[in-house]
Design a protein around this motif. Structure first.
Motif: not given
Lengths: 302, 358
Positions: B216-234
């Motif tokens: 839930l904390e984007p700082y510690v997971n390095h905004s992993i969700e956004d990172l994957l979205i930008k790679q075109g992954i759901e």
């Protein structure tokens, strides 16, 4: 031919092993217990990531055992006291074994949860008896017999008046495993120091001392260790020093060690934290022990 | 009385709103930064897990700004979270007179209510309950927006734009009133949907599972969700704050929900008992995803997290049995962002190659 049941010498074996062994024998099984932990055991168990050393040792013992037996006795011990748990790794151990070792013999992984009441103990006894072809009454009777033979609690030995006394705090499966703890008790005795382990402090004393912590510790081993340590440093004749021995990445100990350390500092009692893992070198270990005991002796003289 | 609380994702938004509405003075800790983690590690036992250290850093930073009442949650067993406050108290006692309020996750509803009654003695019962409902509604709206972002972000050529819209919507929610929450949520989701130009495509899907705080904390997971979205992954996540708070307050108080039971059946036969924390949930949702034909699993947890270490060996087996790629990220305060981002990108490439080969 009797059924061969393997009993690995690791984790809670050091607390309940003698009862388990007796119980299984009473049920007519042949019990195979692994020998003391060796370097080879450690090497076998080190394939796992990120778990603590005692868990790796446990795996090592299983590797040694699993090809020679019909069953492995690895009960899932969730809780041994009201309102407390053992530790997530111990609770998940049967599942970790199944995930990491192929071709395991059947596990006797009865659930044992005394968190709310003792019913689960009797259920577990009956289930184990059933697996070995015994009826409920004879398995309960076997447990009753085994319970009679349990190791009686040791009372605190009165120390020699001049000798140094050190409280050695740690899980039984670390302290009494001579490979993990590098035989620390003998080493300290060799220096002429009297060692007191948490098992030598009675449950009652430990429970009273643990109450001063404010929040109840919900890991049963941790609770006893913290209580014992506090009882030792807060008694009328406090110990001269504390050594807290833990394994790297032990979760509960990270917090409990800190609590004990803070209390000891407040009472001006030296406290040393020793962390062991499979890479710990014996020479470095001995040097730290020597330095600590030298410091205690000098402290007493001044 | 100046109240403060540790950060966790967007949880601070409803909490501060709730307290402000009730007339409680709030001093929010500065956003998590490198300094927070350094401060936290300095005043924490060495072997403790990352969320403890960050919480500690948050507390210290806000105490330095004048806060004197701390509120945090604690669990009631197995996981170390239940024992955080007992040790944190010792360190923070050196900082002066500080009040510590703990909300037990097992009785979240009653504890939260009691806490609000103490800090806002003048507010009426109805107002307090209304504010709690507002908090939950806000969290659920944020969850829905996040989910929409993950869904549409993977199906568009301009994921950055969607991430921006979602961020804008989040800020708008922070200043909205109770009545406008649903409107803002729907508006944001529809404008995200409007950008999506490729609704028919089927991007690779990854299940993101693991420990609560790190998910839930984007700082510690390095905004992993956004990172994957930008790679075109759901990305499919199973842990949402709003859902969790909702089921652990209202439903649980009414006896309609038990987290343990819900996941126990799902995780069989790979994990047969509740091992504390989110261990069982991780395994349960991973197994469900494996059966649903997902393309990969990312498991993320703080180094030394006891329940997740147990879950990890079960996950390895699931990955093996279902032939699913699995990336395990164990994070502590020394993890460098470059190392983690590289691993995630490599994993994404590997998933895409595997998917489009067939």
């Amino acid at each position: 031919m009797a059924i061969r049941i393997g009993l690995p010498r690791g984790l809670l074996y050091y607390q309940y092993g003698s009862i388990w062994e007796r119980f299984l024998q009473e049920l007519g099984a042949e019990v195979v217990i692994t020998g003391d932990t060796s370097k080879a055991t450690l090497n076998c168990g080190s394939g796992l990531d990120e778990v603590c050393l005692p868990a790796k040792v446990y795996f090592g013992h299983i590797y040694e055992l699993y090809k020679q037996v019909d069953y492995l006795f690895t009960p899932r011990i969730i809780s041994v006291a009201t309102g407390q748990y053992t530790c997530p790794k111990i609770i998940g151990m049967p599942d970790m074994l199944r995930s990491n070792i192929d071709n395991l013999p059947p596990l006797i992984d009865v659930n044992l949860n005394l968190r709310q009441n003792n019913r689960s103990l009797y259920q577990a006894i009956v289930t184990v008896g059933h697996m070995l072809g015994r009826n409920a009454i004879s398995s309960l009777y076997a447990w009753y017999h085994a319970w009679q033979y349990r190791r009686l609690e040791q009372a605190i030995h009165c120390s020699k008046p001049n000798g140094q006394r050190i409280g050695l705090i740690g899980h039984p499966y670390i302290i009494y495993d001579q490979q993990i703890s590098m035989n620390i008790i003998d080493k300290l005795n060799h220096f002429g120091i009297h060692v007191i382990t948490p098992e030598m402090v009675s449950n009652r004393q430990a429970a009273i001392a643990a109450k001063t912590l404010g929040k109840k510790i919900f890991w049963s081993n941790g609770d006893h260790m913290a209580g014992a340590a506090l009882a030792l440093i807060q008694s009328r004749q406090p110990v001269d020093g504390l050594i807290f021995i833990t394994s790297f990445s032990c979760g509960p100990d990270a917090l409990i060690g800190e609590l004990i350390n803070q209390r000891a500092q407040a009472l001006n009692i030296p406290c040393m934290l020793l962390t062991v893992d499979e890479h710990t070198a014996e020479a470095g270990f001995v040097t730290r022990l020597e330095a600590f005991t030298d410091m205690l002796i000098r402290r007493k003289q001044s | 009385m100046k109240v403060t609380y540790p950060h966790m994702g967007y949880l601070n938004m409803p909490v501060s709103k709730m307290l402000n509405n009730l007339g409680v003075e709030v001093i929010e800790a500065p956003p998590i930064s490198k300094k927070t983690i350094e401060l936290g590690s300095l005043y924490s036992p060495e072997g403790v897990c990352l969320p403890y250290k960050i919480n500690m850093g948050n507390f210290i930073e806000s105490i330095d700004q004048g806060a004197d009442t701390l509120v945090s949650v604690c669990g009631a067993g197995k996981c170390r979270l239940g024992f955080y406050n007992a040790v944190q108290k010792i360190y923070l006692a050196e900082k002066g007179q500080i009040q510590f309020y703990m909300l037990d996750t097992n009785h979240l509803f009653s504890d939260l209510y009691r806490f609000l009654r103490t800090v806002a003695p003048r507010a009426s019962r109805l107002v307090i309950l209304k504010n709690m409902a507002m908090g939950i509604k806000l969290l659920k709206a944020l969850d829905a927006m996040n989910e929409a972002k993950n869904f549409y972000g993977a199906r568009t050529n301009s994921p950055e734009q969607i991430i921006d819209i979602c961020r804008g919507g989040t800020q708008e929610l922070a200043n909205s009133t109770y009545k406008k929450i649903n409107f803002i949520r729907d508006f944001t989701i529809s404008s995200i949907g409007a950008i999506c130009n490729n609704n028919q495509c089927r991007p690779p899907r990854i299940a993101l599972i693991g420990e609560f705080y790190l998910l839930l904390e984007p700082y510690v997971n390095h905004s992993i969700e956004d990172l994957l979205i930008k790679q075109g992954i759901e990305v499919k996540k199973f842990v949402y704050t709003g859902n969790w708070v909702y089921s652990n307050t209202l439903l649980q108080a009414l006896g309609l929900y038990s987290e343990e039971k819900a996941y126990l059946d799902q995780a069989k036969p790979y994990l047969n008992y509740h091992v504390g924390g989110d261990g069982l949930k991780s395994v349960g949702s991973a197994l469900q995803c494996a059966r649903d034909g997902y393309d990969g699993i990312i498991h993320i947890y703080p180094f030394g997290c006891m329940p997740e270490v147990v879950a990890q060996s079960a996950l390895k087996n699931i990955a093996n049995d279902y032939n699913l790629p699995l990336l395990t990220l164990s994070i502590d305060e020394h993890s460098s962002d470059v190392g983690i981002i590289t691993r995630i990108e490599a994993f994404a490439d590997c998933i895409k190659r595997k998917k489009y080969q067939h």
